[in-house]
Design an enzyme around this catalytic site. Structure first.
Site, PDB file in Angstrom:
ATOM      1  NE  ARG A   1      49.629  54.185  78.976  1.00 59.78           N
ATOM      2  CZ  ARG A   1      50.643  54.970  78.600  1.00 59.78           C
ATOM      3  NH1 ARG A   1      50.762  56.171  79.115  1.00 59.78           N
ATOM      4  NH2 ARG A   1      51.511  54.550  77.693  1.00 59.78           N
TER       5      ARG A   1
ATOM      6  CB  THR B   1      51.012  62.717  83.872  1.00 60.69           C
ATOM      7  OG1 THR B   1      51.937  62.407  84.907  1.00 60.69           O
ATOM      8  CG2 THR B   1      50.493  64.132  84.023  1.00 60.69           C
TER       9      THR B   1
ATOM     10  CD  GLU C   1      44.224  58.256  77.041  1.00 64.46           C
ATOM     11  OE1 GLU C   1      45.028  58.172  76.092  1.00 64.46           O
ATOM     12  OE2 GLU C   1      44.567  58.495  78.208  1.00 64.46           O
TER      13      GLU C   1
ATOM     14  CG  HIS D   1      47.971  60.098  76.619  1.00 65.13           C
ATOM     15  ND1 HIS D   1      47.549  58.809  76.811  1.00 65.13           N
ATOM     16  CD2 HIS D   1      49.298  60.089  76.898  1.00 65.13           C
ATOM     17  CE1 HIS D   1      48.578  58.055  77.187  1.00 65.13           C
ATOM     18  NE2 HIS D   1      49.663  58.821  77.245  1.00 65.13           N
TER      19      HIS D   1
ATOM     20  N   GLY E   1      59.565  55.695  89.776  1.00 67.99           N
ATOM     21  CA  GLY E   1      60.434  55.478  88.612  1.00 67.99           C
ATOM     22  C   GLY E   1      61.028  56.808  88.175  1.00 67.99           C
TER      23      GLY E   1
HETATM   24  C1  GLV Z   1      53.144  58.011  76.966  1.00 70.29           C
HETATM   25  O1  GLV Z   1      52.169  57.934  77.650  1.00 70.29           O
HETATM   26  C2  GLV Z   1      54.071  56.958  76.776  1.00 70.29           C
HETATM   27  O2  GLV Z   1      53.858  55.854  77.300  1.00 70.29           O
HETATM   28  O3  GLV Z   1      55.061  57.185  76.081  1.00 70.29           O
END
Ligand code: GLV
Length: 326
Positions: A235, A233, A264, A283, A157
């Site tokens: 999930r 980075t 989290e 995060h 993406g």
């Molecule tokens: C961050 O993890 C988002 O989904 O904006």
């Protein structure tokens, strides 16, 4: 006047437009709005502007049949039961696009930090371990080169593509996998298992959903090279954390850079946190002032559109708008 609950004070400018169009109730803390507080505060509200820490499930929607629209200040919407919202005709807004480069930068920062053992080296110096007798040696804190290495990107993406551009600039060879096959310039497509087996670095950039939960499971971690580095980075739920910790502690993988965890905040005694070859951040992939302001503006823009009876500009379930939807 419509009532809108905003679950946190937000940066940006557009949030200040809301009180002209609705009765806005902002949770002022302290801290995050707890789940029972969300259920309580949502009573009588037509709209909700939430964060990724707010769980919006079917039970919450059932308890609030008056709720007409939801906007999240996040690109990911795995904290919201989107199918349940769709079934009730509730549009769910998100904030794609504006955080792409910021998140790709964070991904690359973790990748480089893990490759070059930056956090371990920093702790070594601050801990007073850098002494005359070990001031330097040929093997001292040796890491991995990124130049010439192969980066496998799981999820092509917008963020995955931005990571690919950075990787190309660092002289990496880039291969990729996407759930629905996608041709991206400079990225050679692979089957997921082949990508994992071939990569020196793997970056997880796919959204969390039913099809990607536990995507990188024990078997797939076992396919990776023993000296590979995994960066996530996206999930936490995408990677099996127990299997990852096992591989990292027994030579199955060289290192990991993790911005996200299945739960989290991560528990202090989580096995991954005791490993020197793991670098973690809380995060913060999209955490720059400018990007967070843009995200807040988009989230507020979605609410303003809904209040005006218009379609949200960024909506993950446009089918709720019926046949005329894009
Ligand atoms: C961050 O993890 C988002 O989904 O904006």
């Amino acid at each position: 006047m419509a009532k809108v609950l905003v679950t946190h004070q937000l940066p940006g400018n557009r949030i200040h437009e809301l009180p002209d169009h609705c009765d806005m109730n902002v949770w002022m803390g302290p801290g995050l709005l707890p789940a029972d507080g969300l259920a309580e505060e949502l009573e009588d509200c037509d709209g909700l502007l939430c964060l990724l820490t707010d769980r919006v499930d079917a039970a919450l929607l059932d308890a609030n049949p008056q709720l007409r629209f939801i906007s999240s200040m996040s690109v990911g919407v795995d904290h919201i039961d989107v199918s349940a919202a769709t079934a009730r005709g509730i549009p769910v807004g998100n904030t794609p696009g504006v955080l792409v480069d910021t998140t790709a930068d964070a991904t690359f920062a973790l990748l480089l930090a893990a490759a070059r053992r930056l956090v371990e080296a920093d702790r070594f110096v601050r801990g007073g371990h850098w002494r005359v007798e070990n001031a330097w040696s040929p093997e001292f804190f040796t890491g991995k080169d990124v130049s010439g290495a192969t980066l496998g990107i799981v999820g092509l993406g917008e963020v995955g593509q931005a990571v690919a551009r950075r990787a190309a600039a660092f002289g990496m060879r880039v291969i990729g996998w996407n759930r629905s096959p996608l041709q991206v310039d400079g990225v050679a497509n692979r089957e997921l298992d082949d990508l994992l087996a071939e990569s020196d670095f793997v970056s997880i950039n796919v959204a969390l959903g039913d099809e990607t939960r536990n995507l990188i499971d024990e078997r797939r971690i076992g396919l990776m090279k023993e000296d590979a580095v995994l960066v996530n980075t996206a999930r936490g739920g995408i990677v099996d954390e127990r299997a990852l910790a096992e591989a990292l502690s027994h030579g199955g993988l060289a290192a990991a850079g993790l911005d996200v965890f299945a739960r989290e905040p991560v528990a202090e005694d989580h096995p991954l946190l005791s490993l020197p070859n793991v670098i973690t951040t809380p995060h913060i992939g999209s955490a720059t002032e400018a990007t967070r302001a843009k995200m807040a503006d988009m989230a507020a823009g979605n609410i303003l559109a809904a209040l005006a009876g218009d379609r949200m500009p960024c909506c993950v379930n446009p089918e709720v708008y019926g046949a005329s939807s894009d």
